[in-house]
Design a protein around this motif. Structure first.
Motif, short mmCIF file in Angstrom:
data_model
loop_
_atom_site.label_atom_id
_atom_site.label_comp_id
_atom_site.label_asym_id
_atom_site.label_seq_id
_atom_site.Cartn_x
_atom_site.Cartn_y
_atom_site.Cartn_z
N TYR A 17 -75.22 -38.52 8.10
CA TYR A 17 -74.24 -39.25 8.93
C TYR A 17 -74.92 -40.23 9.88
CZ TYR A 17 -71.08 -35.94 6.89
OH TYR A 17 -70.37 -35.21 5.97
N HIS A 73 -58.66 -34.45 13.12
CA HIS A 73 -58.36 -33.99 14.48
C HIS A 73 -56.85 -33.97 14.74
CE1 HIS A 73 -62.72 -34.40 15.22
NE2 HIS A 73 -62.47 -33.39 16.00
N LYS A 85 -54.55 -33.43 12.52
CA LYS A 85 -54.06 -32.23 11.79
C LYS A 85 -54.38 -30.94 12.54
CE LYS A 85 -51.54 -32.35 8.18
NZ LYS A 85 -51.89 -32.51 6.80
C1 LIG Z 1 -63.98 -34.28 9.59
C2 LIG Z 1 -64.39 -33.09 8.75
C3 LIG Z 1 -65.12 -32.06 9.61
C4 LIG Z 1 -63.11 -32.43 8.17
O1 LIG Z 1 -63.46 -31.22 7.55
P1 LIG Z 1 -62.78 -30.77 6.17
O2 LIG Z 1 -63.33 -29.46 5.76
O3 LIG Z 1 -62.90 -31.89 5.19
O4 LIG Z 1 -61.27 -30.62 6.60
P2 LIG Z 1 -60.26 -29.50 6.03
O5 LIG Z 1 -60.33 -29.50 4.54
O6 LIG Z 1 -60.51 -28.19 6.71
O7 LIG Z 1 -58.88 -30.10 6.50
C5 LIG Z 1 -58.16 -29.59 7.63
C6 LIG Z 1 -56.84 -30.34 7.69
O8 LIG Z 1 -57.11 -31.72 7.96
C7 LIG Z 1 -56.56 -32.54 6.95
N1 LIG Z 1 -57.47 -33.64 6.67
C8 LIG Z 1 -58.82 -33.59 6.61
N2 LIG Z 1 -59.31 -34.82 6.32
C9 LIG Z 1 -58.22 -35.63 6.19
C10 LIG Z 1 -58.05 -37.01 5.86
N3 LIG Z 1 -59.09 -37.80 5.62
N4 LIG Z 1 -56.79 -37.51 5.82
C11 LIG Z 1 -55.71 -36.72 6.06
N5 LIG Z 1 -55.81 -35.39 6.35
C12 LIG Z 1 -57.05 -34.87 6.42
C13 LIG Z 1 -56.43 -31.65 5.73
O9 LIG Z 1 -55.42 -32.09 4.86
C14 LIG Z 1 -56.13 -30.30 6.35
O10 LIG Z 1 -54.75 -30.16 6.62
P3 LIG Z 1 -54.00 -28.76 6.31
O11 LIG Z 1 -54.95 -27.66 6.70
O12 LIG Z 1 -52.78 -28.81 7.16
O13 LIG Z 1 -53.77 -28.78 4.84
C15 LIG Z 1 -65.29 -33.51 7.54
O14 LIG Z 1 -64.62 -34.52 6.83
C16 LIG Z 1 -66.64 -34.06 7.98
O15 LIG Z 1 -67.62 -33.31 8.12
N6 LIG Z 1 -66.72 -35.39 8.16
C17 LIG Z 1 -67.96 -36.06 8.55
C18 LIG Z 1 -68.40 -35.70 9.95
C19 LIG Z 1 -67.35 -36.04 10.98
O16 LIG Z 1 -66.63 -37.03 10.87
N7 LIG Z 1 -67.28 -35.20 12.01
C20 LIG Z 1 -66.38 -35.40 13.13
C21 LIG Z 1 -67.06 -36.20 14.18
S1 LIG Z 1 -67.61 -35.12 15.49
#
Ligand SMILES: CC(C)(COP(=O)(O)OP(=O)(O)OC[C@H]1O[C@@H](n2cnc3c(N)ncnc32)[C@H](O)[C@@H]1OP(=O)(O)O)[C@@H](O)C(=O)NCCC(=O)NCCS
Length: 172
Positions: free
Chosen positions: A24, A140, A142
């Motif tokens: 990242y 966030h 969600k």
């Molecule tokens: C952001 C991040 C942590 C999300 O984790 P993830 O495991 O993919 O998310 P989940 O599968 O647990 O999703 C949780 C909820 O968010 C929703 N969601 C996650 N990403 C989404 C997206 N891009 N668009 C819409 N909804 C989303 C899911 O649909 C889910 O909803 P539900 O539980 O009601 O069905 C992951 O994408 C990541 O590591 N990204 C890169 C690092 C980052 O951006 N970190 C945050 C900055 S500190």
């Protein structure tokens, strides 16, 4: 997914967590750092953060695939009930429910500590592009966070300016 375990971090996780995070830093605008921390620096960060706040990793079939932690928002005493939250998953393990599981466990731990306010900063640009998606913002929202600030063009990376949105969740 066979066996998912969420556990406290140890300093021995530093190598794997720095691998996850360096993607990242080097390839995206998700983190505003320019240089990926070394394993040694990561070890120091783990020690410093986990001494005060929950810092958790998720393992799937024995492999660490993501981590989450809370950190101090500000050293001023009035902010003692407010923390920042950070989460990073191996890029091959997105959208599998791991982020939700990690955030739910983190919240459980923070509630027990009496923390009330969670703040998360997310890099933002209007249109998704090669360095930045809207994943963090959507995630966030969600997870029950509300957008409370939108700072325009505060971070420059890869010769492009990025906004920063702050999200807040108030624990009841
Ligand atoms: C952001 C991040 C942590 C999300 O984790 P993830 O495991 O993919 O998310 P989940 O599968 O647990 O999703 C949780 C909820 O968010 C929703 N969601 C996650 N990403 C989404 C997206 N891009 N668009 C819409 N909804 C989303 C899911 O649909 C889910 O909803 P539900 O539980 O009601 O069905 C992951 O994408 C990541 O590591 N990204 C890169 C690092 C980052 O951006 N970190 C945050 C900055 S500190």
């Amino acid at each position: 997914m066979d066996s998912m375990v969420i556990r406290d971090v140890t300093v021995d996780d530093a190598k794997r967590l720095s691998e996850i995070y360096s993607y990242y830093v080097e390839k995206t605008a998700v983190s505003f750092e320019y240089d990926a921390p070394t394993e040694e620096e990561f070890r120091t960060r783990i020690e410093r953060i986990s001494a005060k706040y929950p810092y958790l990793v998720c393992e799937i079939d024995g492999k660490v695939v993501g981590y989450v932690y809370a950190g101090k928002y500000s050293p001023r005493s009035a902010y003692n009930w407010t923390v920042t939250t950070s989460i990073y998953l191996d890029r091959n393990y997105h959208r599998m429910g791991i982020g939700r599981k990690l955030y739910e466990e983190l919240e459980k731990r923070l509630r027990k500590m009496g923390i009330i306010n969670l703040l998360a900063g997310a890099a933002y640009c209007e249109e998704e592009e090669e360095y930045l998606t809207h994943d963090s913002c959507e995630f966030h929202k969600k997870m029950g966070y509300s957008e409370v600030a939108h700072m325009k063009k505060v971070g420059k990376k890869f010769d492009r300016w990025y906004d920063l949105k702050w999200y807040q969740k108030v624990l009841g």
